[in-house]
Design an enzyme around this catalytic site. Structure first.
Site, short mmCIF file in Angstrom:
data_model
loop_
_atom_site.label_atom_id
_atom_site.label_comp_id
_atom_site.label_asym_id
_atom_site.label_seq_id
_atom_site.Cartn_x
_atom_site.Cartn_y
_atom_site.Cartn_z
N ASP A 90 0.91 -1.13 -0.07
CA ASP A 90 0.11 -0.01 0.02
C ASP A 90 0.86 1.22 0.04
O ASP A 90 2.19 1.04 0.62
CB ASP A 90 -0.93 0.11 1.30
CG ASP A 90 -2.00 0.99 1.18
OD1 ASP A 90 -2.20 1.69 0.09
OD2 ASP A 90 -2.89 0.79 1.90
N ASP A 125 -3.59 7.58 -3.63
CA ASP A 125 -4.78 7.77 -3.91
C ASP A 125 -5.38 8.67 -2.53
O ASP A 125 -4.76 8.61 -1.23
CB ASP A 125 -5.74 6.55 -3.77
CG ASP A 125 -5.79 5.67 -2.73
OD1 ASP A 125 -4.77 5.47 -2.15
OD2 ASP A 125 -6.74 4.95 -2.22
N ALA A 192 -11.58 3.42 1.18
CA ALA A 192 -12.17 4.01 2.10
C ALA A 192 -13.58 3.60 2.60
O ALA A 192 -14.53 4.12 3.18
CB ALA A 192 -12.55 5.62 1.83
N CYS A 275 -14.18 -23.78 18.15
CA CYS A 275 -13.14 -24.00 16.94
C CYS A 275 -12.23 -25.10 17.29
O CYS A 275 -11.96 -25.32 18.50
CB CYS A 275 -12.26 -22.61 16.80
SG CYS A 275 -10.97 -22.56 15.83
N CYS A 277 -9.35 -25.39 15.33
CA CYS A 277 -7.79 -25.05 15.00
C CYS A 277 -6.78 -25.56 15.85
O CYS A 277 -6.99 -25.95 17.12
CB CYS A 277 -7.83 -23.69 14.53
SG CYS A 277 -7.30 -22.49 16.06
N1 GUN Z 1 -6.38 1.22 3.19
C1 GUN Z 1 -7.56 1.11 3.73
N2 GUN Z 1 -8.37 1.91 2.99
C2 GUN Z 1 -7.61 2.46 1.81
C3 GUN Z 1 -7.55 3.35 1.00
O1 GUN Z 1 -8.84 3.86 0.48
N3 GUN Z 1 -6.52 3.64 0.11
C4 GUN Z 1 -5.59 3.09 0.42
N4 GUN Z 1 -4.44 3.34 -0.34
N5 GUN Z 1 -5.21 2.16 1.41
C5 GUN Z 1 -6.33 1.88 2.16
ZN ZN Z 2 -9.23 -21.70 16.66
#
Ligand code: GUN
Ligand code: ZN
Length: 487
Positions: A90, A125, A192, A275, A277
């Protein structure tokens, strides 16, 4: 056609696909665990053990931390993290949205992502939050789109993501999706949406996903940014999301929270662990709750990953079997706000139906939402094409005298009318409604029958029904058909 994505199976808007990356093929849908390069709760190379194929980390955090930046630039991201599968990074967008400014610009961060060998990079962004004024959402969207177009010049061989923004203004979401798709990216994250999920606004989440899908081509790989709670994965996959990323497994673990497909528990609230696991089989809830912070967090993170990927496998099996809708209906009954997400999904049934597969496994009627499923809409849409004329009898019972009629139709709830020749085929022949739910399913069937009659204006219809069919909507039929009450 996407160069990097191949769809192999479909159900609703959901699909199983192959995503081709420089570090191998990923089978979608899948969740990318979020790795914080500063504090690795679980070592990246161990993640495969839980079912992860791909991970996501933050290039801005790496860039800003000198030690990490130097290591990533000299060794490459994969060696630095000790992970040989695909890695997405990201940008600093989230930090930008929280702190207002970051010390790197869009060409700078995209070039950095390229230089450290990311498989999939993200431009800078602007994650416009929900409910902001329209003018602000529009203005920020234009900046996002300009940065996305700009990023293409810096991407090199890296795959590039084009985030779709637009806040909760759905026309902007759809426009953003269309324009981003026109620019052309390898994957399309819906941005978002975290604030919507954090406040349980699943109805709005459904709107954002569907309206974005409407603007994207069907070959677009869709990533729901910041979503990874196992409770909502089936719903989001059914709406066409292919990729998710989850910091939830780690963030929740730090808070002592234990994820399940029905919601979240605090480990201190649990007496039994629901669970099987490896973590839950080796420890009791009490033991985990009593451990030191680091050990408890680690064990909860492991369990959280196990349940997340178990859910992904179940979703994939449901797509293969053609019963994803039943899974979604079950999951959406675990929280009232999830149920409003399901109801909103059903408002888009006519859209979903256009992309849905034609045959599926048995249709199970699970409640009023089932009556509005895409399969019911699809069936009735095809039925409208049926040529009928003259005098037509629609009957709820088989043992009626049909002399004098040109054609006879039978009735099945919640679908409506069916001709004899469709009685064995999907969905009429493979649908199940239990008696306790019959009434509401019949109500839906009567509405569909009324629509069928209204779409054949030249024909003279008679509806013959027995006592269980004396529901409210019979009044609507009285206005457009002759009624015979069978004794
Ligand atoms: N991580 C969670 N939401 C967003 C987003 O809208 N843009 C980016 N770049 N990372 C995110
Ligand atoms: Zn578990």
């Amino acid at each position: 056609m996407s160069d990097v994505f191949e769809i192999t199976e479909k159900d609703l808007l959901g699909r199983i696909g192959k995503l081709y990356t420089p570090h191998g093929i990923v089978e979608t849908p899948t969740v990318m665990p979020v790795i914080n390069p500063n504090l690795r709760l679980i070592e990246p190379r161990e993640l495969k053990r839980y079912g992860a194929q791909m991970l996501i980390t933050n290039s801005y955090i790496i860039y800003r931390t000198e030690r990490l930046r130097e290591a990533a630039l000299s060794k490459g991201l994969h060696e630095m993290l000790d992970f040989d599968g695909p890695i997405m990074t990201d940008s600093g967008s989230f930090q930008l949205s929280v702190y207002g400014s970051v010390e790197v610009d869009n060409p700078g961060i995209v070039s950095f992502e390229r230089d450290i060998g990311t498989d999939i990079g993200v431009p800078l962004d602007i994650p416009t939050p929900p409910d902001v004024p329209y003018a602000r959402a529009r203005e920020e969207l234009e900046i996002t789109l300009a940065r996305e177009a700009e990023a293409k010049a810096y991407k090199g061989d890296m795959l590039l993501a084009g985030p779709v923004q637009g806040s909760t203004h759905l026309d902007l979401r759809e426009e953003a999706a269309r324009r981003t798709y026109e620019i052309g990216f390898d994957i399309y994250p819906l941005g978002a949406v975290v604030p919507l999920m954090e406040t349980y606004r699943y109805k709005d989440m459904v709107d954002v996903i569907v309206r974005s899908k409407m603007g994207l081509g069907p070959d677009a790989v869709v990533h729901l940014f910041g979503a990874g709670h196992p409770m909502m994965l089936a719903l989001a996959v059914a709406l066409g999301c292919d990729l998710f990323d989850s910091a939830a497994y780690a963030l929740y673990a730090k808070d002592g929270r234990y994820l399940t497909v029905d919601g979240t528990y605090h480990i201190g609230q649990l007496t039994h662990l629901p669970c099987s696991c490896p973590v839950c089989m080796a420890h009791t809830a009490k033991e985990i709750a009593g451990m030191d912070d680091a050990t408890r967090t680690r064990l909860l993170a492991e369990h959280n990953l196990y349940v997340t990927f178990a859910e992904i496998r179940l979703i994939k099996q449901s797509i293969l079997d053609g019963d994803l809708m039943e899974l979604v209906e079950r999951r959406c009954r675990s929280h009232p706000r999830m149920l409003s997400g399901l109801k909103q999904m059903m408002n888009y049934s006519a859209y979903i139906e256009k992309f849905d597969r034609v045959t599926k496994s048995s249709f199970f009627y699970l409640g009023p939402e089932s009556a509005r499923r895409p399969e019911v809409i699809h069936y009735n849409r095809l039925l409208k094409n049926l040529q009928v004329s003259g005098k037509v009898l629609i009957t709820t019972r088989r043992d009626v005298d049909s002399r004098g009629f040109d054609r006879v139709f039978h009735v099945k709830a919640p679908f409506g009318v069916f001709p004899e020749e469709l009685s064995e085929s999907y969905p009429i022949g493979q649908s199940e409604v239990i008696p306790e739910l019959d009434c509401e399913a019949r109500e839906a069937a009567l509405q569909n029958i009324a629509d069928f009659i209204s779409s054949h204006p030249g024909t003279q219809f008679t509806f013959a029904y027995d006592q269980p069919w004396e529901c409210q909507s019979i009044e609507r039929l009285a206005a457009i058909a002759g009624l015979i009450r069978l004794g």
